[in-house]
Design a protein around this motif. Structure first.
Motif, short mmCIF file in Angstrom:
data_model
loop_
_atom_site.label_atom_id
_atom_site.label_comp_id
_atom_site.label_asym_id
_atom_site.label_seq_id
_atom_site.Cartn_x
_atom_site.Cartn_y
_atom_site.Cartn_z
N ALA A 142 -17.70 10.05 -66.70
CA ALA A 142 -17.12 11.16 -67.47
C ALA A 142 -15.64 10.90 -67.75
N GLU A 143 -14.90 10.41 -66.76
CA GLU A 143 -13.49 10.11 -66.96
C GLU A 143 -13.31 8.98 -67.98
N SER B 161 -12.41 8.51 -75.57
CA SER B 161 -12.34 9.45 -76.67
C SER B 161 -10.88 9.73 -77.05
N GLU B 162 -10.03 9.91 -76.04
CA GLU B 162 -8.61 10.16 -76.29
C GLU B 162 -7.96 8.93 -76.94
N SER B 163 -8.30 7.74 -76.47
CA SER B 163 -7.75 6.51 -77.05
C SER B 163 -8.18 6.35 -78.50
N ALA B 164 -9.44 6.66 -78.79
CA ALA B 164 -9.94 6.56 -80.16
C ALA B 164 -9.22 7.55 -81.06
#
Length: 70
Positions: free
Chosen positions: A35-36, A42-45
């Motif tokens: 999950a982490e 997702s944040e990096s993308a």
């Protein structure tokens, strides 16, 4: 003389419970790490997309200014 045999069934059950608990903890750890990792990816993308958008907009603005000045 009678020799008492150990209760293998009880010993097996206890071992099974210990292993079950260890496996549950391992599964929880893997689930949390997954999950982490998904959240981080997702944040990096999202950040990469934003940076690309800014770079593209800046390039378009530079081309437009150069075209207008020519």
């Amino acid at each position: 003389m009678e020799v008492a045999l150990p209760d293998f069934s009880q010993s097996f059950q206890k071992t099974k419970e210990v292993w079950t608990e260890q496996l549950r903890k391992a599964l929880n750890s893997v689930s949390e790490a997954t999950a982490e990792a998904k959240s981080s990816l997702s944040e990096s993308a999202f950040q990469a997309k934003e940076a690309l958008n800014q770079t593209t907009n800046s390039a378009v603005n530079t081309v437009n200014q150069a075209t207008n000045n020519a």
